[in-house]
Design an enzyme around this catalytic site. Structure first.
Site, PDB file in Angstrom:
ATOM      1  N   ILE A 123     -27.626  32.832  10.658  1.00  0.00           N
ATOM      2  CA  ILE A 123     -28.765  34.243  10.697  1.00  0.00           C
ATOM      3  C   ILE A 123     -28.909  35.156  11.539  1.00  0.00           C
ATOM      4  O   ILE A 123     -29.402  35.307  12.094  1.00  0.00           O
ATOM      5  CB  ILE A 123     -30.333  33.388  10.204  1.00  0.00           C
ATOM      6  CG1 ILE A 123     -30.106  32.624   9.135  1.00  0.00           C
ATOM      7  CG2 ILE A 123     -31.360  34.638   9.513  1.00  0.00           C
ATOM      8  CD1 ILE A 123     -29.327  32.289   8.187  1.00  0.00           C
ATOM      9  N   THR A 124     -28.786  36.190  11.447  1.00  0.00           N
ATOM     10  CA  THR A 124     -28.950  38.132  11.755  1.00  0.00           C
ATOM     11  C   THR A 124     -30.335  37.892  12.263  1.00  0.00           C
ATOM     12  O   THR A 124     -31.077  37.972  10.866  1.00  0.00           O
ATOM     13  CB  THR A 124     -28.143  38.808  11.006  1.00  0.00           C
ATOM     14  OG1 THR A 124     -26.808  38.256  11.664  1.00  0.00           O
ATOM     15  CG2 THR A 124     -28.270  39.892  12.532  1.00  0.00           C
TER      16      THR A 124
ATOM     17  N   GLU B  59     -21.848  39.357   3.341  1.00  0.00           N
ATOM     18  CA  GLU B  59     -22.217  39.996   2.597  1.00  0.00           C
ATOM     19  C   GLU B  59     -21.478  39.491   1.400  1.00  0.00           C
ATOM     20  O   GLU B  59     -20.631  39.961  -0.207  1.00  0.00           O
ATOM     21  CB  GLU B  59     -21.964  41.312   2.252  1.00  0.00           C
ATOM     22  CG  GLU B  59     -23.553  42.016   0.777  1.00  0.00           C
ATOM     23  CD  GLU B  59     -24.400  42.105   2.305  1.00  0.00           C
ATOM     24  OE1 GLU B  59     -25.309  42.045   1.579  1.00  0.00           O
ATOM     25  OE2 GLU B  59     -24.362  42.060   3.322  1.00  0.00           O
TER      26      GLU B  59
ATOM     27  N   GLY C 280       0.455  49.295  21.831  1.00  0.00           N
ATOM     28  CA  GLY C 280       1.321  48.391  22.461  1.00  0.00           C
ATOM     29  C   GLY C 280       0.472  46.995  23.259  1.00  0.00           C
ATOM     30  O   GLY C 280      -0.878  47.121  22.996  1.00  0.00           O
TER      31      GLY C 280
ATOM     32  N   ALA D 192     -23.394  26.000   1.677  1.00  0.00           N
ATOM     33  CA  ALA D 192     -23.680  27.206   0.921  1.00  0.00           C
ATOM     34  C   ALA D 192     -23.062  27.861   1.314  1.00  0.00           C
ATOM     35  O   ALA D 192     -24.133  28.859   1.728  1.00  0.00           O
ATOM     36  CB  ALA D 192     -24.845  26.662  -0.021  1.00  0.00           C
ATOM     37  N   GLY D 193     -22.253  28.868   1.312  1.00  0.00           N
ATOM     38  CA  GLY D 193     -22.073  30.219   1.533  1.00  0.00           C
ATOM     39  C   GLY D 193     -21.888  31.206   0.652  1.00  0.00           C
ATOM     40  O   GLY D 193     -23.240  32.180  -0.395  1.00  0.00           O
TER      41      GLY D 193
END
Length: 387
Positions: free
Chosen positions: A156-157, A365, A341, A129-130
């Site tokens: 989870i941050t 988000e 480059g 589930a995202g």
């Protein structure tokens, strides 16, 4: 119409730029490549009060407006986007707690969260589930004066530092529609059964951890139910994510601006065929496109932020800003690499880090396809008229 910042906002931006130049730029390359956690930078952000940007002044926070919040995330992301991530999840969680928490919850947590003594994040995403948050499987069952949580969360941050960590759960898995059975619970650090199972490797977005979290019969007091009412978690999170898109959009502007700045500077020093490459039309066209895109993205972010500051519903506005700015960031990072480059492909320069960081804003988000669906739904319902 006024498309410029107020004197107060300009001063605030100057302060942020000095902080980025003195505390972040000198160490970003070494620390990012070493995988070193930026403890000293976090301490500086505490001293500046940045952990309290979305917390009202009566609870010790900065009580900043959303334009100021956007400036924070843009300027920090110009130096190191990963650092903005440490503030991002924290600020989102604090916004939700300040708006929807009970007074007891606000008094218990917000003063320490504002000072940085405590930090937080938010546990939403799961392996299955995202973008579809209503599909989460993590359960919380009422047992007397506690809830018992079982499930897992992903990406989870701030998971290792969060105290508390708001966790989105299903308290009524039979509810229809599913969002009516979802609640947000505050899990205190050190709760038995709460385990960080691993840090997930990432292409970019270094400097902050992204963890997999296991919740094995974690007991949470009933008073840790955000707002004190079951079934409100999805709406609380959706409201927070609406504002959180300002954070992501502003980060994207910061990455895009830095990519443009470095491309412009390099084109004015690099010579080929006896002259600076900024004199070649092919380079000039890329610079013109980059500069126009960056400024357009910035103005979209400021527009969405100012609308939020007026207390308006801003789901469409923030979705537009997040969608457009993140696409601009990806284009700018790639075009800057092309202008540089071969050297742009080397970790000796910052361009390859910007190139690795930019795609997160397209995904984070809510994916950009989800953002376009949000925009289209609002337009067809007449929520926003383009005229």
């Amino acid at each position: 119409m006024d498309f410029d910042l107020s004197p107060e906002h300009q001063l605030f931006r100057q302060t942020l730029r000095r902080f980025v130049d003195s505390d972040i730029r000198p160490v970003v390359k070494e620390w990012e490549q070493a995988g070193r956690y930026p403890t000293e930078i976090v301490d500086s952000m505490k001293e500046m009060g940045l952990f309290g940007i979305t917390i009202p002044e009566e609870y010790g926070g900065m009580g900043a407006d959303f334009v100021s919040m956007a400036l924070v995330f843009e300027e920090i992301s110009r130096g190191w986007m990963g650092i903005a991530g440490i503030l991002g999840s924290h600020s989102l969680s604090c916004f939700i707690l300040a708006r929807y928490g009970t007074e007891s919850q606000r008094l218990r947590y917000l003063p320490d969260l504002a000072s940085g003594k405590r930090r937080t994040g938010i546990a939403l995403t799961e392996p299955d589930a995202g973008s579809d948050l209503q599909g989460i499987k993590t359960r919380a069952v009422r047992d007397g004066d506690h809830y018992v949580i079982r499930g897992s969360k992903l990406w989870i941050t701030n998971a290792r530092f969060a105290d508390p960590l708001p966790v989105l759960v299903k308290t009524d898995p039979e509810a229809s529609p599913p969002h009516r059975g979802m609640s947000l619970l505050l899990v205190d650090q050190g709760s038995p059964g709460f385990e960080i199972s691993r840090d997930l490797p990432k292409l970019g977005y270094k400097g902050t951890e992204s963890c997999e979290v296991q919740l094995d019969d974690v007991r949470v007091p009933v008073e840790n139910l955000v707002g004190g009412e079951e079934g409100r978690g999805f709406q609380q999170v959706a409201s927070g994510l609406e504002i959180g898109r300002i954070n992501i959009a502003a980060r994207a502007v910061g990455v895009a601006q830095e990519a443009y700045d470095q491309a412009l500077a390099y084109s004015n020093t690099r010579e080929a065929f006896g002259r600076k490459i900024s004199g070649f039309q092919a380079i000039q066209l890329k610079l013109a496109e980059m500069a126009t895109d960056v400024q357009a993205a910035r103005l979209l972010v400021w527009w969405a932020s100012s609308q939020a500051d007026r207390g308006k519903r801003v789901d469409i506005e923030t979705a537009m800003a997040k969608y457009f700015a993140s696409e601009v960031a990806c284009r700018a990072a790639l075009d800057s690499m092309r202008i540089h480059g071969g050297m742009g492909y080397s970790p000796e320069l910052d361009i390859e880090r910007l190139y690795r960081d930019a795609p997160l804003m397209v995904i984070g988000e809510g994916t950009n396809d989800i953002m376009k669906m949000v925009i289209a739904r609002g337009l067809t319902r007449g929520r926003l008229v383009i005229d």
